[in-house]
Write an enzyme that holds these catalytic residues in place. Structure first.
Site, PDB file in Angstrom:
ATOM      1  N   SER A  59       0.995  -1.087   0.210  1.00 62.61           N
ATOM      2  CA  SER A  59       0.063   0.024   0.135  1.00 62.61           C
ATOM      3  C   SER A  59       0.673   1.517  -0.335  1.00 62.61           C
ATOM      4  O   SER A  59       1.733   1.447  -0.738  1.00 62.61           O
ATOM      5  CB  SER A  59      -1.064  -0.016   1.321  1.00 62.61           C
ATOM      6  OG  SER A  59      -1.844   0.813   1.417  1.00 62.61           O
ATOM      7  N   LYS A 113      -0.954  -3.845  -3.513  1.00 63.68           N
ATOM      8  CA  LYS A 113      -2.251  -3.593  -3.565  1.00 63.68           C
ATOM      9  C   LYS A 113      -1.447  -1.911  -3.586  1.00 63.68           C
ATOM     10  O   LYS A 113      -1.579  -0.840  -3.316  1.00 63.68           O
ATOM     11  CB  LYS A 113      -2.232  -3.789  -2.273  1.00 63.68           C
ATOM     12  CG  LYS A 113      -3.436  -2.721  -1.301  1.00 63.68           C
ATOM     13  CD  LYS A 113      -3.245  -2.977   0.315  1.00 63.68           C
ATOM     14  CE  LYS A 113      -4.876  -2.221   1.074  1.00 63.68           C
ATOM     15  NZ  LYS A 113      -4.769  -0.914   0.751  1.00 63.68           N
ATOM     16  N   ASP A 146      10.226   5.863 -10.064  1.00 68.39           N
ATOM     17  CA  ASP A 146      10.151   5.872 -11.561  1.00 68.39           C
ATOM     18  C   ASP A 146      11.206   7.356 -11.454  1.00 68.39           C
ATOM     19  O   ASP A 146      10.950   7.373 -12.629  1.00 68.39           O
ATOM     20  CB  ASP A 146       8.618   6.214 -11.329  1.00 68.39           C
ATOM     21  CG  ASP A 146       7.473   4.468 -11.309  1.00 68.39           C
ATOM     22  OD1 ASP A 146       8.314   3.584 -11.392  1.00 68.39           O
ATOM     23  OD2 ASP A 146       6.234   4.866 -11.543  1.00 68.39           O
TER      24      ASP A 146
END
Length: 524
Positions: free
Chosen positions: A287, A312, A298
Site C-alpha cells: 500500500s 496492493k 519511477d
C-alpha cells in the site's frame, strides 16, 4: 418505507461525489434489504441479535467485492485508528507480562507515569481498587483499565524491587504519542538508517526530525527501510516521498469509477532530494509503502533493494457509521508516476486464494530465486528519467533482488520461538538484572561490543522448551540453536533496556536486505 428511502438518499448524498452516482443506485434493491431485515426481526422463529444481523449483512456484501474492502465494529475501529492518528490517551508506559504480572518495560519520556515517578521494572498490581496481578487477566482488559480520557486520574499500586511495601501513585492520564518510525541510527560515520513501521498522520514530521538528527551526526547517505511496512494513510505518502523528490514531482494519482482523479505531488523543500538513497522492501511491504517506493523508483531517485512487494494498488475510503463502526470501501486504484497500477490479480469473492498468495509465491520459489519471478509482460512501463523498464500488475520489483535465506534458522530454534520462550526469558532476565546491566555497560555501544548472553540464561530457555516437548534432533542442531539464541536474546535485552533503535542496530547485522542495501548505498 418512504422514510427509510429518504434517510438512505440523505446518507448516500453525503457519500457520493456526483448526481451520476445516485443515478446508478437501484433503490428497489435497497428496499429489499430493509424488508428482509424487518421480516427476519419480526417473524423469525427465534430471537435474533439485530446488531449482529446488520453486521453480518455488511460483512457478507463486502466479502463479495475485493480483498481490501472491510467492516470494523466500534471497538475494532478505535484500535485500527489509534496507531495511525499519532496518539491515544493513557498513562504512558510500555509493559509486558511476566508470570501474570504487568511489568513496566519503559515509561514514555515526559509522559504521565514518568512524571508521577513510576520506573522501568515496576510491577503494577492494582489499578484503582482492582487487582490485576496473578489473576490471569487478558492483556486487552488490562489496557482498558489503564487507558482513559485525558485529565482523568487513576491510582496504581506498584511493587518495586528492594521496597518492602506496595507503593501507590496517582497518575493523571494524558495524550500519549504513537510513533510510526521504529528506529533511526548511524550505521557508520556517513550512512544513516531510518525504519518506518507504518504511515500515519505524524510520519512526515517524524521523518523530518530523524533526517535532521542524523544529518547533525554526519549523515551523507541514507537507507530508508520499508520492510514489513503494511501501509497506512495515503496522504502520508506525500510527506514522506516529498522529502526525497523535487517540488512538483508526481508521487501518485488515484482514479475510480465514481471518484474524481486525484494527484499528489511533492510540495518542495525536501530534506534529502539529491543525496544517495537506498529503499528497502520485502514481500510484506504494501500500500503506502509501495506508493513511496514506486514513486522513487519511477523518478530514478534511489535504488530499491529486497524482494517484490505485496501488490496492493487499491485505495480504501473510510465511511463512518452512526454507532462508531466503519466501512473501508475500495473506491479507486492508485497509479505510480509512470502509470503503473501494482495491484496483484484477484477474483471477487475469493479472499482465501488472495490471502494465500505469499505462501504460493514461497512454494513457487519466487522468494528465494529471481528466475522464479514471473512479471506481467503486458504491463511494461518506463522510468521517467533513465527510461528503465519497470512492471505493473503485481507489486514493486526491486532493482536489486535479495533472496530469502530459508536456512537461517533450524526447525528446533523456530519451535522455541513459536512458544514465545525467547521473549519471555529475555524479559525475565531484564527484570532481574536491569540495574546491573546499566551499571556495567555505561552506553549501548559498550553493551553492543562487550555483552555476551549468559550461558545459564540460554540453558533456562532450552529447559523450558524441553518441558513443552521441544527437543533438537541432534547435537549439531542444538549448537546452531544456541548461537541463534545468544544473538536474539542479546538483541531483545537491548530492546527492553534501551529502545527499538538499539534493537535494530543488533538485529540488522543479520538482515540480508539491510546488509545488501548498505553495500549499495556506499557505492552511490
Amino acid at each position: 418505507m418512504k422514510k427509510i428511502a429518504f434517510l438512505l438518499i440523505a446518507a448516500l448524498c453525503s457519500l457520493t461525489a456526483s448526481a451520476q452516482s445516485l443515478n446508478d443506485i437501484d433503490f428497489e434493491q435497497l428496499k429489499k434489504l430493509q424488508v428482509a431485515q424487518a421480516a427476519i426481526i419480526s417473524l423469525y422463529v427465534d430471537t435474533v441479535d439485530q446488531k449482529k444481523l446488520a453486521e453480518d449483512a455488511i460483512r457478507g456484501m463486502l466479502k463479495e467485492l475485493d480483498p481490501h474492502s472491510s467492516y470494523s465494529n466500534p471497538e475494532e475501529t478505535k484500535k485500527l485508528n489509534e496507531p495511525l492518528e499519532g496518539s491515544f490517551e493513557g498513562i504512558g508506559v510500555q509493559f509486558n507480562m511476566v508470570e501474570d504480572t504487568l511489568v513496566v518495560i519503559q515509561t514514555i519520556s515526559k509522559g504521565p507515569s514518568e512524571r508521577a515517578g513510576i520506573l522501568a521494572g515496576d510491577r503494577i498490581v492494582f489499578v484503582d481498587k482492582d487487582t490485576i496481578a496473578g489473576v490471569k487477566m487478558d492483556r486487552t482488559d488490562i489496557m482498558k483499565k489503564l487507558r482513559g480520557p485525558k485529565d482523568t486520574k487513576v491510582t496504581l499500586g506498584i511493587v518495586r524491587r528492594s521496597v518492602p511495601e506496595v507503593l501507590y501513585f496517582t497518575v493523571k492520564r494524558d495524550k500519549i504519542p504513537v510513533h510510526t518510525i521504529e528506529g533511526a541510527y548511524m550505521m557508520d560515520e556517513e550512512v544513516g538508517y531510518i525504519r518506518i513501521d507504518r504511515f500515519g498522520q505524524t510520519t512526515g514530521s517524524e521523518l523530518r526530525a530523524k533526517i535532521n538528527e542524523l544529518k547533525e551526526q554526519g549523515m551523507k547517505r541514507l537507507i530508508l527501510d520499508l520492510e514489513q511496512n503494511g501501509g497506512g494513510y495515503l496522504m502520508a505518502t506525500q510527506d514522506v516521498a516529498g522529502e526525497f523528490l523535487e517540488g512538483g514531482a508526481l508521487i501518485v494519482y488515484t482514479d475510480g469509477r465514481s471518484t474524481p482523479r486525484m494527484t499528489l505531488d511533492a510540495k518542495g523543500g525536501g530534506l534529502w532530494t539529491k543525496e544517495p538513497l537506498v529503499v528497502l522492501v520485502d514481500e510484506y511491504s504494501a500500500s503506502a509503502a509501495e506508493i513511496v517506493s514506486g514513486a522513487l523508483q519511477d523518478h530514478d531517485r534511489c535504488a530499491i533493494v529486497g524482494r517484490r512487494t505485496f501488490g496492493k494498488g487499491l485505495v480504501q475510503r473510510p465511511i463512518d457509521l452512526p454507532d462508531g463502526s466503519m466501512i473501508r470501501l475500495t473506491v479507486s486504484h492508485y497509479y505510480t508516476p509512470s502509470g503503473r497500477c501494482i495491484q496483484k490479480p484477484y477474483e471477487k469473492g475469493k479472499g482465501e486464494d488472495y490471502d494465500k498468495d505469499l505462501n504460493t509465491r514461497y512454494e513457487h520459489g519466487e522468494l528465494t530465486c529471481i528466475d522464479s519471478i514471473h512479471l506481467d509482460s503486458t504491463k511494461v512501463y518506463r522510468t521517467l528519467v533513465k527510461g528503465r523498464t519497470v512492471y505493473g500488475g503485481g507489486g514493486i520489483m526491486p532493482d536489486e533482488f535479495v533472496p530469502l535465506d530459508t536456512t537461517t534458522y533450524s526447525k528446533y530454534y523456530i519451535a522455541i520461538r513459536r512458544h514465545n520462550l525467547i521473549n519471555d526469558y529475555a524479559l525475565r532476565y531484564v527484570d532481574r538484572n536491569r540495574s546491573k546491566v546499566l551499571k556495567h555497560y555505561k552506553t549501548f555501544g559498550d553493551y553492543e561490543k562487550n555483552f555476551v548472553t549468559p550461558d545459564d540464561l540460554i540453558e533456562e530457555v532450552l529447559a523450558a522448551a524441553e518441558k513443552k516437548g521441544v527437543k533438537p534432533k541432534d547435537d549439531a542442531e542444538r549448537k546452531s540453536a544456541i548461537e541463534d539464541l545468544r544473538f536474539t536474546l542479546k538483541s531483545l535485552i537491548a530492546y527492553d533496556i534501551w529502545d527499538r533503535s538499539e534493537y535494530l542496530q543488533l538485529f540488522n547485522t543479520k538482515n540480508d536486505i539491510v546488509k545488501r542495501g548498505y553495500e549499495i548505498v556506499k557505492k552511490i
